[in-house]
Design an enzyme around this catalytic site. Structure first.
Site, short mmCIF file in Angstrom:
data_model
loop_
_atom_site.label_atom_id
_atom_site.label_comp_id
_atom_site.label_asym_id
_atom_site.label_seq_id
_atom_site.Cartn_x
_atom_site.Cartn_y
_atom_site.Cartn_z
N TYR A 1 72.03 20.26 20.51
CA TYR A 1 72.59 20.75 21.70
C TYR A 1 71.32 21.64 22.56
O TYR A 1 71.95 22.55 23.00
CB TYR A 1 73.78 21.67 21.12
CG TYR A 1 74.65 20.81 20.69
CD1 TYR A 1 75.47 19.99 21.77
CD2 TYR A 1 75.82 21.03 19.58
CE1 TYR A 1 76.71 19.17 21.52
CE2 TYR A 1 76.71 20.00 19.29
CZ TYR A 1 77.24 19.36 20.43
OH TYR A 1 78.23 18.81 20.02
N HIS B 1 82.30 14.19 19.66
CA HIS B 1 81.11 14.15 20.71
C HIS B 1 80.67 12.72 21.23
O HIS B 1 80.88 11.79 20.34
CB HIS B 1 79.94 14.65 20.05
CG HIS B 1 78.63 14.48 20.84
ND1 HIS B 1 78.26 15.28 22.00
CD2 HIS B 1 77.64 13.63 20.77
CE1 HIS B 1 77.27 14.90 22.52
NE2 HIS B 1 76.75 13.78 22.11
N GLU C 1 69.89 10.80 21.42
CA GLU C 1 70.81 11.37 20.25
C GLU C 1 70.63 10.45 19.21
O GLU C 1 70.64 10.74 17.91
CB GLU C 1 72.18 11.65 20.74
CG GLU C 1 72.32 12.59 21.83
CD GLU C 1 73.45 12.93 22.60
OE1 GLU C 1 74.48 12.14 22.43
OE2 GLU C 1 73.65 13.90 23.28
P1 CMP Z 1 80.36 17.92 23.27
O1 CMP Z 1 80.58 16.64 23.89
O2 CMP Z 1 79.87 17.90 21.75
O3 CMP Z 1 79.01 18.56 24.14
C1 CMP Z 1 78.72 20.06 24.08
C2 CMP Z 1 79.82 20.64 23.59
O4 CMP Z 1 79.80 21.95 24.10
C3 CMP Z 1 81.30 19.98 24.06
O5 CMP Z 1 81.43 18.92 23.40
C4 CMP Z 1 82.22 21.19 23.75
O6 CMP Z 1 82.54 21.06 22.36
C5 CMP Z 1 81.06 22.47 23.77
N1 CMP Z 1 81.56 23.26 24.95
C6 CMP Z 1 81.39 22.91 26.24
N2 CMP Z 1 81.76 23.97 26.88
C7 CMP Z 1 82.18 24.75 26.09
C8 CMP Z 1 82.87 26.29 26.56
N3 CMP Z 1 83.05 26.56 27.89
N4 CMP Z 1 83.37 26.83 25.58
C9 CMP Z 1 83.09 26.53 24.14
N5 CMP Z 1 82.36 25.23 23.85
C10 CMP Z 1 82.11 24.61 24.92
#
Ligand code: CMP
Length: 141
Positions: free
Chosen positions: A51, A117, A128
């Site tokens: 991430y 994800h 990834e």
């Molecule tokens: P994912 O697709 O795993 O990619 C990045 C992750 O960050 C996303 O899914 C969310 O779970 C998380 N995420 C993105 N924006 C926010 C936010 N504003 N608050 C909390 N988690 C977030």
């Protein structure tokens, strides 16, 4: 149309709901093939690397803590336009905005705990997949 391989994670909140099979069924019944799959606990350093693009965001620490809080399932999903198709099957990042029937609508709890994800582009998918799979662990034939 082109055949692609994308990356997916079943996140800790979905793992706790015991719905691996239901999530896999969503992918398979929508035309994606499971080309690689394992259950694992992600290390803190691996989650931070995975991430990294979000490292300056206020939710980064919480995100890493959540993703390392219990085992997850990591998958390679193969098929025509797999990157976009996976994103359609998952639904919007925020489960409250996701379309009916999508994985995040059905199994997501919040923006952070959004069940799955999925890679957002072919380049992300390559990066990834390489973080979690050896070449011989992806069987796309
Ligand atoms: P994912 O697709 O795993 O990619 C990045 C992750 O960050 C996303 O899914 C969310 O779970 C998380 N995420 C993105 N924006 C926010 C936010 N504003 N608050 C909390 N988690 C977030």
């Amino acid at each position: 149309m082109s055949k692609e391989v994308t990356f997916s994670i079943i996140k800790p909140n979905a793992m706790k709901k015991n719905v691996i099979g239901k999530i896999v069924d969503k992918f398979e019944s929508n035309g994606l093939k499971i080309a690689g799959m394992k259950i694992m606990k992600i290390s803190k350093s691996k989650a931070e690397e995975f991430y990294a693009e979000h490292s300056a965001r206020p939710f980064f620490g919480e995100l890493v803590e959540f993703m390392t809080s219990s085992p997850v399932v990591v998958m390679a999903l193969a098929g025509e336009n797999a990157v976009l198709k996976n994103r359609e099957i998952m639904g919007a990042t925020d489960p409250s905005k996701a379309a009916e029937g999508t994985i995040r609508k059905v199994f997501g709890d919040s923006m952070g705990e959004n069940a799955v994800h999925g890679s957002d582009s072919i380049d992300s998918a390559k990066r990834e997949l390489a973080l979690f799979f050896e070449n011989n662990e992806i069987c796309n034939s």
